[in-house]
Write an enzyme that holds these catalytic residues in place. Structure first.
Site, PDB file in Angstrom:
ATOM      1  N   PRO A 103     -43.575  49.670  37.874  1.00  0.00           N
ATOM      2  CA  PRO A 103     -44.607  50.557  37.362  1.00  0.00           C
ATOM      3  C   PRO A 103     -46.018  49.956  37.387  1.00  0.00           C
ATOM      4  O   PRO A 103     -46.195  48.767  37.138  1.00  0.00           O
ATOM      5  CB  PRO A 103     -44.167  50.840  35.921  1.00  0.00           C
ATOM      6  CG  PRO A 103     -43.158  49.811  35.599  1.00  0.00           C
ATOM      7  CD  PRO A 103     -42.510  49.424  36.890  1.00  0.00           C
ATOM      8  N   ASN A 104     -46.962  50.815  37.703  1.00  0.00           N
ATOM      9  CA  ASN A 104     -48.405  50.528  37.697  1.00  0.00           C
ATOM     10  C   ASN A 104     -48.867  49.626  38.836  1.00  0.00           C
ATOM     11  O   ASN A 104     -50.072  49.402  38.999  1.00  0.00           O
ATOM     12  CB  ASN A 104     -48.846  49.931  36.339  1.00  0.00           C
ATOM     13  CG  ASN A 104     -48.530  50.874  35.199  1.00  0.00           C
ATOM     14  OD1 ASN A 104     -48.909  52.044  35.262  1.00  0.00           O
ATOM     15  ND2 ASN A 104     -47.805  50.423  34.195  1.00  0.00           N
ATOM     16  N   ASN A 135     -40.832  42.693  42.063  1.00  0.00           N
ATOM     17  CA  ASN A 135     -41.752  42.563  40.932  1.00  0.00           C
ATOM     18  C   ASN A 135     -41.517  43.808  40.078  1.00  0.00           C
ATOM     19  O   ASN A 135     -42.039  44.874  40.382  1.00  0.00           O
ATOM     20  CB  ASN A 135     -43.208  42.505  41.406  1.00  0.00           C
ATOM     21  CG  ASN A 135     -44.167  42.362  40.223  1.00  0.00           C
ATOM     22  OD1 ASN A 135     -43.767  42.504  39.064  1.00  0.00           O
ATOM     23  ND2 ASN A 135     -45.431  42.092  40.516  1.00  0.00           N
ATOM     24  N   TYR A 161     -55.137  41.181  38.132  1.00  0.00           N
ATOM     25  CA  TYR A 161     -54.300  41.462  39.310  1.00  0.00           C
ATOM     26  C   TYR A 161     -55.082  41.463  40.631  1.00  0.00           C
ATOM     27  O   TYR A 161     -54.485  41.683  41.689  1.00  0.00           O
ATOM     28  CB  TYR A 161     -53.583  42.810  39.122  1.00  0.00           C
ATOM     29  CG  TYR A 161     -52.668  42.803  37.908  1.00  0.00           C
ATOM     30  CD1 TYR A 161     -51.524  42.017  37.894  1.00  0.00           C
ATOM     31  CD2 TYR A 161     -52.962  43.552  36.772  1.00  0.00           C
ATOM     32  CE1 TYR A 161     -50.692  41.980  36.778  1.00  0.00           C
ATOM     33  CE2 TYR A 161     -52.134  43.523  35.653  1.00  0.00           C
ATOM     34  CZ  TYR A 161     -51.008  42.740  35.663  1.00  0.00           C
ATOM     35  OH  TYR A 161     -50.178  42.696  34.571  1.00  0.00           O
ATOM     36  N   ARG A 184     -44.334  39.019  27.080  1.00  0.00           N
ATOM     37  CA  ARG A 184     -44.101  38.831  28.526  1.00  0.00           C
ATOM     38  C   ARG A 184     -43.269  37.573  28.812  1.00  0.00           C
ATOM     39  O   ARG A 184     -43.040  37.216  29.954  1.00  0.00           O
ATOM     40  CB  ARG A 184     -45.431  38.749  29.284  1.00  0.00           C
ATOM     41  CG  ARG A 184     -46.205  40.046  29.260  1.00  0.00           C
ATOM     42  CD  ARG A 184     -47.433  39.987  30.151  1.00  0.00           C
ATOM     43  NE  ARG A 184     -48.457  40.885  29.643  1.00  0.00           N
ATOM     44  CZ  ARG A 184     -48.538  42.179  29.928  1.00  0.00           C
ATOM     45  NH1 ARG A 184     -47.683  42.740  30.757  1.00  0.00           N
ATOM     46  NH2 ARG A 184     -49.482  42.933  29.404  1.00  0.00           N
ATOM     47  N   GLU A 243     -37.738  36.917  42.107  1.00  0.00           N
ATOM     48  CA  GLU A 243     -38.623  37.619  41.168  1.00  0.00           C
ATOM     49  C   GLU A 243     -40.064  37.160  41.409  1.00  0.00           C
ATOM     50  O   GLU A 243     -40.306  35.955  41.527  1.00  0.00           O
ATOM     51  CB  GLU A 243     -38.187  37.246  39.737  1.00  0.00           C
ATOM     52  CG  GLU A 243     -39.077  37.805  38.647  1.00  0.00           C
ATOM     53  CD  GLU A 243     -38.749  37.191  37.268  1.00  0.00           C
ATOM     54  OE1 GLU A 243     -38.029  36.161  37.207  1.00  0.00           O
ATOM     55  OE2 GLU A 243     -39.228  37.725  36.259  1.00  0.00           O
ATOM     56  N   SER A 254     -49.512  37.789  38.217  1.00  0.00           N
ATOM     57  CA  SER A 254     -50.241  37.034  37.182  1.00  0.00           C
ATOM     58  C   SER A 254     -49.400  35.872  36.651  1.00  0.00           C
ATOM     59  O   SER A 254     -48.202  35.782  36.935  1.00  0.00           O
ATOM     60  CB  SER A 254     -50.600  37.975  36.030  1.00  0.00           C
ATOM     61  OG  SER A 254     -49.411  38.395  35.376  1.00  0.00           O
ATOM     62  N   HIS A 280     -39.606  42.813  31.341  1.00  0.00           N
ATOM     63  CA  HIS A 280     -39.450  42.360  29.959  1.00  0.00           C
ATOM     64  C   HIS A 280     -38.549  43.253  29.124  1.00  0.00           C
ATOM     65  O   HIS A 280     -38.323  42.972  27.955  1.00  0.00           O
ATOM     66  CB  HIS A 280     -40.839  42.255  29.306  1.00  0.00           C
ATOM     67  CG  HIS A 280     -41.887  41.691  30.221  1.00  0.00           C
ATOM     68  ND1 HIS A 280     -41.783  40.424  30.767  1.00  0.00           N
ATOM     69  CD2 HIS A 280     -43.029  42.230  30.741  1.00  0.00           C
ATOM     70  CE1 HIS A 280     -42.834  40.200  31.551  1.00  0.00           C
ATOM     71  NE2 HIS A 280     -43.592  41.283  31.559  1.00  0.00           N
ATOM     72  N   ALA A 302     -43.700  45.848  34.151  1.00  0.00           N
ATOM     73  CA  ALA A 302     -43.351  45.753  32.725  1.00  0.00           C
ATOM     74  C   ALA A 302     -41.839  45.837  32.484  1.00  0.00           C
ATOM     75  O   ALA A 302     -41.362  45.364  31.453  1.00  0.00           O
ATOM     76  CB  ALA A 302     -44.067  46.857  31.965  1.00  0.00           C
ATOM     77  N   ARG A 334     -49.325  34.375  29.300  1.00  0.00           N
ATOM     78  CA  ARG A 334     -49.854  35.612  28.692  1.00  0.00           C
ATOM     79  C   ARG A 334     -49.157  35.915  27.357  1.00  0.00           C
ATOM     80  O   ARG A 334     -48.602  35.020  26.741  1.00  0.00           O
ATOM     81  CB  ARG A 334     -49.737  36.757  29.712  1.00  0.00           C
ATOM     82  CG  ARG A 334     -50.582  36.504  30.965  1.00  0.00           C
ATOM     83  CD  ARG A 334     -50.450  37.606  31.976  1.00  0.00           C
ATOM     84  NE  ARG A 334     -50.983  38.870  31.469  1.00  0.00           N
ATOM     85  CZ  ARG A 334     -50.822  40.036  32.082  1.00  0.00           C
ATOM     86  NH1 ARG A 334     -50.146  40.088  33.225  1.00  0.00           N
ATOM     87  NH2 ARG A 334     -51.329  41.136  31.561  1.00  0.00           N
ATOM     88  N   ARG A 348     -56.364  48.601  38.652  1.00  0.00           N
ATOM     89  CA  ARG A 348     -55.773  48.155  37.390  1.00  0.00           C
ATOM     90  C   ARG A 348     -56.203  46.717  37.049  1.00  0.00           C
ATOM     91  O   ARG A 348     -55.944  45.800  37.833  1.00  0.00           O
ATOM     92  CB  ARG A 348     -54.259  48.214  37.606  1.00  0.00           C
ATOM     93  CG  ARG A 348     -53.469  47.597  36.542  1.00  0.00           C
ATOM     94  CD  ARG A 348     -52.035  47.432  36.958  1.00  0.00           C
ATOM     95  NE  ARG A 348     -51.297  47.011  35.798  1.00  0.00           N
ATOM     96  CZ  ARG A 348     -50.111  46.476  35.830  1.00  0.00           C
ATOM     97  NH1 ARG A 348     -49.482  46.313  36.974  1.00  0.00           N
ATOM     98  NH2 ARG A 348     -49.524  46.116  34.720  1.00  0.00           N
ATOM     99  N   HIS A 355     -44.265  37.652  40.223  1.00  0.00           N
ATOM    100  CA  HIS A 355     -45.319  38.222  39.376  1.00  0.00           C
ATOM    101  C   HIS A 355     -46.660  37.772  39.911  1.00  0.00           C
ATOM    102  O   HIS A 355     -46.828  36.591  40.258  1.00  0.00           O
ATOM    103  CB  HIS A 355     -45.162  37.777  37.919  1.00  0.00           C
ATOM    104  CG  HIS A 355     -43.867  38.238  37.337  1.00  0.00           C
ATOM    105  ND1 HIS A 355     -43.647  39.544  37.003  1.00  0.00           N
ATOM    106  CD2 HIS A 355     -42.708  37.573  37.112  1.00  0.00           C
ATOM    107  CE1 HIS A 355     -42.404  39.658  36.567  1.00  0.00           C
ATOM    108  NE2 HIS A 355     -41.814  38.491  36.628  1.00  0.00           N
ATOM    109  N   ASP A 368     -28.732  44.681  35.548  1.00  0.00           N
ATOM    110  CA  ASP A 368     -27.347  45.028  35.887  1.00  0.00           C
ATOM    111  C   ASP A 368     -27.231  45.518  37.330  1.00  0.00           C
ATOM    112  O   ASP A 368     -26.256  45.223  38.025  1.00  0.00           O
ATOM    113  CB  ASP A 368     -26.810  46.101  34.932  1.00  0.00           C
ATOM    114  CG  ASP A 368     -26.444  45.509  33.575  1.00  0.00           C
ATOM    115  OD1 ASP A 368     -26.425  44.267  33.457  1.00  0.00           O
ATOM    116  OD2 ASP A 368     -26.174  46.286  32.645  1.00  0.00           O
TER     117      ASP A 368
HETATM  118  C1  DQA Z   1     -46.580  41.699  36.359  1.00  0.00           C
HETATM  119  C2  DQA Z   1     -46.584  41.096  34.961  1.00  0.00           C
HETATM  120  C3  DQA Z   1     -45.988  42.075  33.974  1.00  0.00           C
HETATM  121  O1  DQA Z   1     -46.005  41.520  32.664  1.00  0.00           O
HETATM  122  C4  DQA Z   1     -46.805  43.344  33.935  1.00  0.00           C
HETATM  123  O2  DQA Z   1     -46.236  44.273  33.042  1.00  0.00           O
HETATM  124  C5  DQA Z   1     -46.982  43.921  35.279  1.00  0.00           C
HETATM  125  C6  DQA Z   1     -47.261  43.047  36.411  1.00  0.00           C
HETATM  126  C7  DQA Z   1     -47.273  40.759  37.369  1.00  0.00           C
HETATM  127  O3  DQA Z   1     -47.131  41.015  38.562  1.00  0.00           O
HETATM  128  O4  DQA Z   1     -47.985  39.855  36.999  1.00  0.00           O
HETATM  129  O5  DQA Z   1     -46.976  45.136  35.454  1.00  0.00           O
HETATM  130  O6  DQA Z   1     -45.257  41.826  36.785  1.00  0.00           O
END
Ligand code: DQA
Length: 292
Positions: free
Chosen positions: A153-154, A218, A166, A255, A242, A246, A224, A221, A251, A161, A244, A231
């Site tokens: 998401p996002n 990735n 980011y 997170r 995995e 950031s 977390h 959110a 943070r 954003r 990320h 699963d």
């Molecule tokens: C993220 C870090 C997550 O905590 C956050 O909710 C994101 C982006 C990152 O790429 O740094 O949406 O996964």
């Protein structure tokens, strides 16, 4: 209302109920049909954006699109079917020349394009040869591993954003980086998927069971919070990394938990977009190591 390419394709092949399985590769939508006699081959070949149609065995059909286009059509077709739809198997390659159906109009436009590009004429047979070449190229690609990159998401709002966290590059730039890195790392197929919905991410991971050899994820959110995504990754048991953008470790407290980490052999955080490149190369090395 404007009809999508997916709905036009479904119309010419006897409707969504005639589809028993569906899959995708670099340029083709692969469909397995319940009743192959319901297909209107000429209408399908004449559908906008369709470059050609190839019958595969008794019930198999491949619809050839340009690269970049096929992913969207596959997503739209899959969304129209009951989810998750069965994955169409990769058919054996027949010996000799395959039969390609191409609409005469399309052959003409290809004639013009090919003549301009290679200053040689391309009639319908020429186009069939071109598609046969694509077919051979795809055979070569199919012997290489397939990569699925998932963004949660996002992440579609990258660039807009919180740019201080980011960065200023957008999601399209990230997809571009992943495709290039994937090809450089030796993947034959790179599929990029983004969704703001947890269930859709679970569906995509389940689909990967038969369509990918490794996953870079990735989860945004959902990292977390989502036991469902953890699963799903455990269920398909594909090697996963995995990522990320950031420095999640530095943070907020909330997170600091990652559920998906439990199903990944590596976590990369705080490297910006470059973290995806590292993840893709590390995944390729891991696959090479484990296939020995
Ligand atoms: C993220 C870090 C997550 O905590 C956050 O909710 C994101 C982006 C990152 O790429 O740094 O949406 O996964």
């Amino acid at each position: 209302m404007e009809r999508t390419t997916a709905s036009l394709v479904l119309e010419t092949i006897g409707g969504k109920d005639n589809v028993t399985a569906c899959g995708v590769c670099m340029t083709r939508l692969r469909i397995t049909l319940a009743d192959p006699s319901l297909v209107d081959l000429d209408a399908l070949a004449g559908t906008a954006s369709v470059l050609g149609v190839v019958r595969r065995g008794e019930t198999g059909l491949e619809v050839v699109f340009g690269p970049g286009m096929v992913d969207q059509v596959y997503q739209d077709v899959s969304a129209s079917l009951s989810k998750p739809c069965a994955v169409a198997p990769v058919p054996p390659r027949p010996a000799g020349t395959m039969r390609v159906t191409i609409s005469p109009g399309r052959a003409k436009s290809y004639h013009a394009q090919a003549a301009a590009r290679a200053s040689r004429t391309a009639d319908e047979a020429g186009l069939a040869n071109l598609l046969t070449q694509i077919d051979h190229d795809e055979s070569a690609r199919e012997s290489k591993p397939r990569l699925l990159v998932i963004n949660g998401p996002n992440l579609n709002l990258l660039g807009i954003r919180e740019p201080d966290i980011y960065g200023r590059q957008d999601y399209a730039a990230l997809v571009d980086l992943c495709r290039r890195a994937g090809a450089d790392a030796g993947f034959g197929e790179v599929r990029c998927f983004q969704s703001n919905h947890e269930g859709d991410i679970v569906d995509e991971i389940q689909r990967a069971l038969h369509t990918a050899d490794g996953i870079v994820i990735n989860p945004g959110a959902y990292t977390h919070t989502s036991v469902a995504i953890l699963d799903a990754l455990k269920s398909v048991a594909l090697p996963a990394v995995e990522v990320h953008i950031s420095k999640v470790d530095e943070r907020e407290e909330f997170r600091q938990v990652s559920y998906v980490r439990l199903a990944c052999f590596e976590t990369i955080a705080g490297m910006g977009f470059e973290g995806y490149r590292k993840a893709i190369f590390d995944l390729a090395a891991h696959l090479a190591e484990t296939s020995r």
